[in-house]
Design a protein around this motif. Sequence first.
Motif, short mmCIF file in Angstrom:
data_model
loop_
_atom_site.label_atom_id
_atom_site.label_comp_id
_atom_site.label_asym_id
_atom_site.label_seq_id
_atom_site.Cartn_x
_atom_site.Cartn_y
_atom_site.Cartn_z
N ARG A 69 0.82 -0.95 0.04
CA ARG A 69 -0.11 -0.10 0.07
C ARG A 69 0.84 1.29 -0.08
N ALA A 70 2.07 1.47 0.65
CA ALA A 70 2.93 2.17 0.90
C ALA A 70 3.40 2.81 -0.62
N PHE A 71 3.51 1.77 -1.51
CA PHE A 71 3.78 2.03 -2.86
C PHE A 71 2.81 2.62 -3.77
N TYR A 72 1.64 1.89 -3.83
CA TYR A 72 0.45 2.29 -4.78
C TYR A 72 -0.44 3.30 -4.23
N PHE A 73 -0.31 3.93 -2.79
CA PHE A 73 -1.12 4.70 -2.57
C PHE A 73 -0.53 6.18 -2.50
N ASN A 74 -1.44 6.88 -3.07
CA ASN A 74 -1.14 8.40 -3.27
C ASN A 74 -2.08 9.47 -2.86
N ALA A 145 6.37 -8.03 -8.10
CA ALA A 145 6.98 -7.03 -8.48
C ALA A 145 6.07 -6.31 -9.65
N LEU A 146 5.87 -6.99 -10.60
CA LEU A 146 5.12 -6.87 -11.70
C LEU A 146 3.87 -6.48 -11.51
N SER A 147 3.10 -7.41 -10.38
CA SER A 147 1.84 -7.25 -10.08
C SER A 147 1.65 -6.03 -9.25
N LEU A 148 2.61 -5.61 -8.60
CA LEU A 148 2.56 -4.17 -7.74
C LEU A 148 2.55 -3.04 -8.49
N LEU A 149 3.47 -3.00 -9.56
CA LEU A 149 3.22 -2.12 -10.94
C LEU A 149 1.85 -2.03 -11.33
N PHE A 150 1.17 -3.06 -11.69
CA PHE A 150 -0.35 -3.06 -12.17
C PHE A 150 -1.12 -2.47 -11.02
N ALA A 151 -0.95 -2.75 -9.64
CA ALA A 151 -1.85 -2.19 -8.61
C ALA A 151 -1.44 -0.54 -8.87
N PHE A 152 -0.37 -0.43 -8.75
CA PHE A 152 -0.05 1.11 -8.90
C PHE A 152 -0.93 1.79 -10.03
N ILE A 153 -0.96 1.27 -11.29
CA ILE A 153 -1.52 1.68 -12.32
C ILE A 153 -2.99 1.91 -12.09
N VAL A 154 -3.68 0.75 -11.77
CA VAL A 154 -5.04 0.82 -11.36
C VAL A 154 -5.47 1.72 -10.36
N ASN A 155 -4.92 1.80 -9.11
CA ASN A 155 -4.86 2.74 -8.21
C ASN A 155 -5.03 3.91 -8.44
N TYR A 214 -5.46 -7.46 -3.20
CA TYR A 214 -5.51 -8.80 -3.30
C TYR A 214 -4.69 -9.64 -4.09
N ILE A 215 -4.68 -9.14 -5.31
CA ILE A 215 -3.78 -10.04 -6.34
C ILE A 215 -2.31 -9.91 -5.96
N PRO A 216 -1.68 -8.81 -5.85
CA PRO A 216 -0.29 -8.77 -5.68
C PRO A 216 -0.11 -9.57 -4.13
N SER A 217 -0.86 -9.23 -3.26
CA SER A 217 -0.65 -10.11 -1.76
C SER A 217 -0.69 -11.59 -2.08
N MET A 218 -1.86 -12.11 -2.69
CA MET A 218 -1.78 -13.46 -2.95
C MET A 218 -0.70 -14.22 -3.82
N ILE A 219 -0.25 -13.29 -4.78
CA ILE A 219 0.98 -13.85 -5.63
C ILE A 219 2.24 -13.91 -4.52
N LEU A 233 -2.82 -11.75 -13.42
CA LEU A 233 -1.97 -10.74 -13.86
C LEU A 233 -2.82 -10.10 -15.30
N ALA A 234 -3.38 -11.02 -15.85
CA ALA A 234 -4.18 -10.75 -16.92
C ALA A 234 -5.63 -9.78 -16.73
N THR A 235 -5.87 -10.19 -15.46
CA THR A 235 -6.99 -9.31 -15.08
C THR A 235 -6.54 -7.75 -14.63
N GLN A 236 -5.26 -7.60 -13.92
CA GLN A 236 -4.85 -6.63 -13.82
C GLN A 236 -4.61 -5.84 -15.06
N LEU A 237 -3.84 -6.46 -16.04
CA LEU A 237 -3.71 -5.88 -17.43
C LEU A 237 -4.99 -5.32 -18.04
N PHE A 238 -5.98 -6.14 -17.97
CA PHE A 238 -7.35 -5.95 -18.42
C PHE A 238 -7.76 -4.36 -17.80
#
Lengths: 263, 261
Positions: A69-74, A145-155, A214-219, A233-238
């Motif tokens: 959360r520290a990374f994706y939150f802003n 790491a990849l899914s965290l980047l997606f998390a940042f994008i979506v958030n 959920y996705i990054p933490s589960m991974i 990961l595909a869901t995140q990309l979508f």
Amino acid sequence: MSMYVEMIRIRFLMMLAYRTNYYSGILIYSINIGAYYFLWQAIYGAQDSIQGLSVTQMTTYIAVAWMARAFYFNNIDREISQEIQEGKVAVEMIRPYSYLGVKTMQGLGEGIFRLLFFSVPGMVVIWLVLPLEFTSNVSTWLLFALSLLFAFIVNTQLNLITGILTFFLLYNTGLIRAKRVVIDLFSGLLLPISFYPLWAQQVMAFLPFQSISYIPSMIFTEGFEGSEIYVALATQLFWSILLFIPIQLMWMLAKKRLIVQGG
Amino acid sequence: MFYISIFFRYASQYMKTRMSYRSDLVVEIVSDLLFQAVNLIFILVVFSHTNLLAGWSREEIIFIYGFFLVPYAIFSSFFNIWDFNERYIVKGEMDRVLTRPIHSLFQIIIERMELESLFGVITGVAIMFYAGSQLGLPFMWYHPFVFLLMVSGGALIYAGIFISLASISFWSDSKTDILPMMYNIGNYGRYPVDIYNQVIRFVLTWILPFAFVGVYPAAFFLQRSEWYTYAFLTPVMGIIFLSIAILLWNEGVKRYRGAGN
């Protein structure tokens, strides 16, 4: 392009100036995760596993979720909203860059700062105190790491949408607060989605929120295995792609109906 | 008297400004309700996987949560100072506050109040009545009085902690995010403190005494006699923490030199 990299750097340096922030941040996040640790120990009681997650996996999940959360939150939603209310956005619009792009880069600068000076040392502190399991599997770390980047994008996209809405609502603090609450709950920060009743899980599957936490933490906790990881990961990309559409549409509309409230 | 009339003037002024952005007011009330629902959902989901939490049943935990909402609502209506540092110190607003002929803390409290948060009192009481009737708790004539006493104690503890933290800004004028993050810690006072280890229990009881806002006073109404001593310490702790906070604040104001503009 180099201009946007510069934006990241400037925001990063700005964060660096506020030093008390990260000492207190690490401390408070640690207390926070520590309290959750005991709460979950009590919830598990004598049970070995709930919904396929062991108590160690569960506490690791919570720790990783908060650190991620520290990374994706802003707070760019609040920043955009303020700049719209103060009329500064009109000036920003005539500058030779994409306003939303700049905001995103500032969010990224903040995220990178917190990741390096906050999450990483925080993780070390927590790992020393609590018996958490951090995987030694390199591919899991990379996928995380990849899914965290997606998390940042979506958030960030959701933040942009909430921020831009100020153009239409004029005053937006309520919505910003509501969005934050919804994300904490539906993103899986407080509880893994798999803990919810089935009908609720089905509803959440249609929403972008689980891509955030959920996705990054589960991974990371290896709660997802094999093909499940790639579906996630595909869901995140979508969602990362899909959410561009409303942002672009709203931004176009917003430019047309710009009302400068002050400034 | 002077302070009371100023308070009512600000309150009526406040109503007027809120009414001019009516849709946002509605969204804000809904977002408060949502926030309360989120915590309830957390409890419900957790208890769909377990029956007892350290010997406390689902309804008891819900009751504690309902109680917690009441002092929390009062606190968040009147002590909305989580961005004190940014707003008053960094931007130099404190200079303006200090020129007024009323106490600076009071001035900030009435400037920043958010009366719509008082809706939390209603939800909290409703949740308590629901959980209480599920548990078959008796209702005595003196309960409302004890309740008022404990709720004020809890609200004062919250206020004391956050005013003290805000006062730190007078010593170090750099920006900090401690206050917003502290909100999360407040939540842990809602769970039975026996689940935590000694250190956290000690912190939640004596250093950041959030346990006095939730589990301790609620234990009185839940007839958990082993916690009665703590329950009745609630107003005492409230007075102690608020006094410390006001002392710190007054000391801080003396040191204030003006950082903005």
